[in-house]
Write an enzyme that holds these catalytic residues in place. Structure first.
Site, short mmCIF file in Angstrom:
data_model
loop_
_atom_site.label_atom_id
_atom_site.label_comp_id
_atom_site.label_asym_id
_atom_site.label_seq_id
_atom_site.Cartn_x
_atom_site.Cartn_y
_atom_site.Cartn_z
N HIS A 62 40.98 8.29 -72.23
CA HIS A 62 39.99 8.18 -73.30
C HIS A 62 40.53 8.55 -74.69
CE1 HIS A 62 39.90 12.47 -72.64
NE2 HIS A 62 39.19 12.63 -73.72
N GLY A 75 43.44 7.41 -75.91
CA GLY A 75 44.32 6.35 -76.40
C GLY A 75 43.56 5.33 -77.24
N VAL A 94 42.77 2.21 -76.67
CA VAL A 94 41.75 1.47 -75.91
C VAL A 94 40.63 2.41 -75.46
CG1 VAL A 94 41.31 0.09 -73.84
CG2 VAL A 94 43.43 -0.25 -75.14
N GLY A 95 41.02 3.55 -74.89
CA GLY A 95 40.03 4.48 -74.35
C GLY A 95 39.01 4.92 -75.38
N SER A 125 48.84 -5.77 -69.18
CA SER A 125 49.39 -6.20 -70.47
C SER A 125 49.95 -7.62 -70.32
CB SER A 125 50.51 -5.24 -70.87
OG SER A 125 51.35 -5.83 -71.83
N CYS A 130 52.69 -8.54 -71.21
CA CYS A 130 54.15 -8.51 -70.97
C CYS A 130 54.49 -8.63 -69.48
CB CYS A 130 54.81 -7.30 -71.59
SG CYS A 130 54.43 -5.79 -70.73
N LYS A 165 53.11 -2.42 -64.49
CA LYS A 165 51.81 -3.07 -64.68
C LYS A 165 51.58 -4.15 -63.62
CE LYS A 165 49.97 -0.73 -67.91
NZ LYS A 165 48.71 -0.01 -67.62
N PRO A 210 45.35 -7.88 -71.33
CA PRO A 210 45.14 -8.21 -72.74
C PRO A 210 46.45 -8.58 -73.45
CG PRO A 210 45.19 -5.84 -72.49
CD PRO A 210 45.43 -6.42 -71.11
N ASN A 212 48.62 -8.50 -77.24
CA ASN A 212 48.96 -7.35 -78.09
C ASN A 212 47.72 -6.81 -78.82
OD1 ASN A 212 51.57 -8.37 -77.43
ND2 ASN A 212 52.40 -7.38 -79.24
N HIS A 230 53.80 0.04 -82.06
CA HIS A 230 53.94 -1.42 -82.07
C HIS A 230 54.07 -1.95 -83.51
CE1 HIS A 230 52.15 -0.85 -78.03
NE2 HIS A 230 52.98 -1.83 -77.73
N TRP A 238 62.00 -5.38 -88.37
CA TRP A 238 62.96 -5.47 -87.28
C TRP A 238 63.09 -6.91 -86.79
CZ3 TRP A 238 60.76 -1.00 -83.72
CH2 TRP A 238 60.89 0.22 -84.41
N ASP A 282 64.35 -8.88 -81.05
CA ASP A 282 63.16 -9.72 -81.28
C ASP A 282 62.18 -9.60 -80.12
OD1 ASP A 282 63.40 -10.87 -83.74
OD2 ASP A 282 64.41 -12.69 -83.03
#
Ligand code: GFB
Length: 330
Positions: A33, A35, A37-38, A128, A130, A161, A184, A186, A200, A223, A290
């Protein structure tokens, strides 16, 4: 010696639980909770009039099986959102592969197995984008999973994940648990990690641009080549999607959550510069990775169920920048 095959004991899923769920007065545990998202999810859940349960990492380390077990046993939640995770940007993922795989695997195995053990009515596990192969056909459909090699900069996180979503599926298949998982794209928004090295790209660029303005610098460093594309979803939209899925989606197949708003990293930097009124130049540090060239996910499945993201990228960035200006020193 030949052993007789015995089917495992069945988790008797109450048929009522497979229908649309009403969270009113139910005990809903938001794991993670504090973070990005939380925090947003807790805010969104207030509208559902449910009893929100949370526990701090200091009190219950979700990587610890016994402590997590005791906590769940005493609190007896009806529903769980698994948002707890070790997260970070491209650099952090590359530097701490052991932490990313171990922490995320432990959290997933503990919470998913214990949800089965404590007969939690429904679990939503957050993954995620990724998880998909580096060179997936775009937009990336859910069935692209495990069709190719992962992006090396985040393969440790991705493997954990993938294991999490497969755990949900395995417990659904074997024990008939109503465990679902959502992937989800990014994310960004107020409350993000604005640290340049561990966070990020979107909060990282906000930090760099603010810093350049403050110190009257004429350039910022981006970057990589600036050419990769990313799809960005505002965190409050994600929180809304998670509640939507918890209430309506009952299949063990994972489901994508995207915004359909894709941009190159260079153009993202231009948008943030406009919002912050930064007129300086960009320097591209090509020694930095990248990562994956593109990860635009196909969100048709969730869109067909009746959910779409609402916040356009410019508005979301304005809200995030405003939040950053107000909270950066806290
Ligand atoms: O957001 P990001 O760190 O992660 O980087 P991924 C996205 C792109 O932005 C990369 C570039 O091409 C970076 O090189 N970039 C440019 C920057 N400037 C910056 C900067 O100042 N900071 C950062 N962080 N990037 C993550 C995964 O991948 O995606 C995670 O590592 C997670 O595991 C997350 O899955 C959603 O989008 O490449």
């Amino acid at each position: 010696m030949c052993r007789e095959f015995k089917s495992p004991p069945r988790y008797q899923l109450d048929k009522k639980n497979m229908r649309n769920i009403n969270l009113k007065n139910k005990k809903v545990f938001v794991a993670g909770h504090t973070g990005l998202v939380g925090k947003s999810l807790c805010k969104r859940l207030e509208k559902e009039n449910c009893k929100i349960l949370t526990c701090t990492k200091k009190k219950i380390d979700l990587r610890n099986f016994t402590k997590t077990n005791n906590w769940l046993k005493s609190k007896k939640p009806d529903y769980i959102f698994i948002c707890a995770a070790r997260v970070g940007g491209i650099l952090e993922n590359s530097l701490y592969p052991a932490d990313f795989i171990y922490d995320n695997l432990s959290i997933a195995t503990n919470l998913i197995h214990l949800s089965y053990k404590h007969r939690i009515k429904k679990v939503l596990y957050l993954g995620s984008s990724c998880i998909y192969p580096k060179f997936s056909k775009q937009p990336i459909k859910e069935d692209s999973l495990l069709t190719g090699s992962l992006e090396p900069t985040n393969e440790w996180y991705a493997i954990a994940k993938i294991a999490g979503l497969k755990l949900c599926k395995a417990y659904s298949v074997q024990h008939k648990c109503n465990f679902i998982s959502a992937m989800p794209t990014n994310l960004y928004g107020p409350g993000d990690n604005f640290d340049v090295n561990s966070g990020h790209v979107l909060p990282g660029l906000i930090h760099k641009i603010f810093d350049a303005l403050k110190n009257k610098k004429k350039t910022i460093t981006i970057w990589g080549t600036g050419k990769p594309k990313r799809e960005f979803l505002f965190v409050d939209d994600l929180a809304d999607a998670l509640v939507f899925l918890m209430k309506k989606y009952n299949k063990s197949d994972h489901i994508n959550i995207g915004s359909n708003q894709e941009v190159t990293i260079k153009n993202l930097a231009k948008i943030i510069s406009k919002v912050a009124n930064f007129k300086g130049k960009f320097i591209f540090d090509k020694k930095k990775p990248d990562g994956t060239p593109r990860k635009f996910i196909n969100s048709k499945k969730i869109n067909k169920l009746g959910w779409k993201s609402k916040t356009n990228l410019l508005d979301g960035i304005k809200l995030t920048y405003k939040w950053y200006l107000k909270n950066k020193d806290k």
